[in-house]
Design a protein around this motif. Structure first.
Motif, PDB file in Angstrom:
ATOM      1  N   UNK A  64      -6.487 -35.060  53.536  1.00 29.86           N
ATOM      2  CA  UNK A  64      -6.030 -35.478  54.206  1.00 29.86           C
ATOM      3  C   UNK A  64      -4.465 -35.307  55.013  1.00 29.86           C
ATOM      4  N   UNK A  65      -3.582 -34.160  53.958  1.00 29.56           N
ATOM      5  CA  UNK A  65      -2.330 -33.483  54.623  1.00 29.56           C
ATOM      6  C   UNK A  65      -2.482 -32.946  55.219  1.00 29.56           C
ATOM      7  N   UNK A  66      -4.093 -32.280  55.811  1.00 32.20           N
ATOM      8  CA  UNK A  66      -4.485 -31.522  57.574  1.00 32.20           C
ATOM      9  C   UNK A  66      -3.623 -30.476  56.994  1.00 32.20           C
ATOM     10  N   UNK A  67      -3.833 -29.180  55.824  1.00 34.08           N
ATOM     11  CA  UNK A  67      -3.581 -28.525  56.019  1.00 34.08           C
ATOM     12  C   UNK A  67      -3.378 -27.902  53.823  1.00 34.08           C
ATOM     13  N   UNK A  68      -2.071 -27.172  53.702  1.00 33.49           N
ATOM     14  CA  UNK A  68      -2.678 -26.153  52.490  1.00 33.49           C
ATOM     15  C   UNK A  68      -1.227 -26.719  51.537  1.00 33.49           C
ATOM     16  N   UNK A  69      -1.596 -27.107  50.891  1.00 31.11           N
ATOM     17  CA  UNK A  69       0.044 -27.771  50.351  1.00 31.11           C
ATOM     18  C   UNK A  69      -0.443 -26.346  48.730  1.00 31.11           C
ATOM     19  N   UNK A  70       1.444 -27.159  47.918  1.00 30.72           N
ATOM     20  CA  UNK A  70       1.808 -25.986  46.935  1.00 30.72           C
ATOM     21  C   UNK A  70       1.776 -26.692  45.907  1.00 30.72           C
ATOM     22  N   UNK A  71       0.676 -26.117  44.671  1.00 30.35           N
ATOM     23  CA  UNK A  71       0.682 -27.607  43.479  1.00 30.35           C
ATOM     24  C   UNK A  71       1.664 -26.626  42.305  1.00 30.35           C
ATOM     25  N   UNK A  72       2.410 -26.941  41.859  1.00 27.99           N
ATOM     26  CA  UNK A  72       2.790 -26.537  40.658  1.00 27.99           C
ATOM     27  C   UNK A  72       2.345 -27.045  39.097  1.00 27.99           C
ATOM     28  N   UNK A  89       6.950 -19.359  33.024  1.00 28.18           N
ATOM     29  CA  UNK A  89       7.796 -21.092  32.927  1.00 28.18           C
ATOM     30  C   UNK A  89       6.611 -21.725  33.670  1.00 28.18           C
ATOM     31  N   UNK A  90       5.860 -21.390  35.037  1.00 27.76           N
ATOM     32  CA  UNK A  90       4.409 -22.032  35.666  1.00 27.76           C
ATOM     33  C   UNK A  90       4.043 -21.344  36.895  1.00 27.76           C
ATOM     34  N   UNK A  91       2.795 -21.704  37.440  1.00 29.08           N
ATOM     35  CA  UNK A  91       2.633 -21.015  38.179  1.00 29.08           C
ATOM     36  C   UNK A  91       1.536 -21.867  39.614  1.00 29.08           C
ATOM     37  N   UNK A  92       2.144 -20.977  40.858  1.00 32.37           N
ATOM     38  CA  UNK A  92       2.150 -22.197  41.723  1.00 32.37           C
ATOM     39  C   UNK A  92       0.665 -22.213  42.578  1.00 32.37           C
ATOM     40  N   UNK A  93      -0.251 -23.454  43.235  1.00 31.86           N
ATOM     41  CA  UNK A  93      -1.472 -22.804  43.317  1.00 31.86           C
ATOM     42  C   UNK A  93      -1.489 -23.024  44.522  1.00 31.86           C
ATOM     43  N   UNK A  94      -2.291 -22.996  46.065  1.00 31.73           N
ATOM     44  CA  UNK A  94      -2.208 -22.830  46.823  1.00 31.73           C
ATOM     45  C   UNK A  94      -4.011 -23.979  47.081  1.00 31.73           C
TER      46      UNK A  94
END
Length: 124
Positions: free
Chosen positions: A49-57, A39-44
């Motif tokens: 600005x967020x000051x850290x890691x975010x997850x993007x689908x 269905x999708x892949x999730x990348x780090x």
């Protein structure tokens, strides 16, 4: 009026984005059983600005991204969505970032995913 998603100002919301790698792949489930349909892949990604890691689908139809660690990347048409789950008198909110594609900064689009609409030409 329903609010389905938020289209962020990319620079103010994320700042500089750094590629940190593939987190996981999400597969479709039918009758509670996992199928082989991606269905999708999730990348780090690292966000200044967020000051850290975010997850993007990223959708499954986009090729697997194998950029070098900590390379500058850009999101194509990102959307932020929220979902909430009631927990007694409280609710837990989960924010999700989805994008049409993830490309190296400055490339504009992923060469492997370039499409030409029928009846048009990419020649100049």
């Amino acid at each position: 009026m329903n609010l389905n998603f938020i289209v962020p100002d990319i620079n103010m919301t994320f700042g500089e984005l750094k590629f940190l790698g593939l987190n996981r792949e999400r597969y479709a489930y039918v009758d509670g059983k996992r199928t082989d349909t991606l269905e999708s892949r999730i990348y780090n990604l690292g966000s200044s600005v967020q000051g850290g890691q975010i997850e993007v689908t990223i959708p499954a139809y986009v090729d697997l991204k194998e950029f070098d660690f900590f390379k500058d990347v850009e999101l194509k048409n990102p959307k932020i969505m929220a979902s909430a789950r009631a927990n007694g008198n409280f609710a837990n909110v989960n924010w999700t970032v989805e994008a049409e594609d993830l490309v190296l900064k400055g490339t504009g689009s992923s060469p492997a995913n370039k499409t030409v609409t029928p009846g048009t030409s990419d020649k100049k």
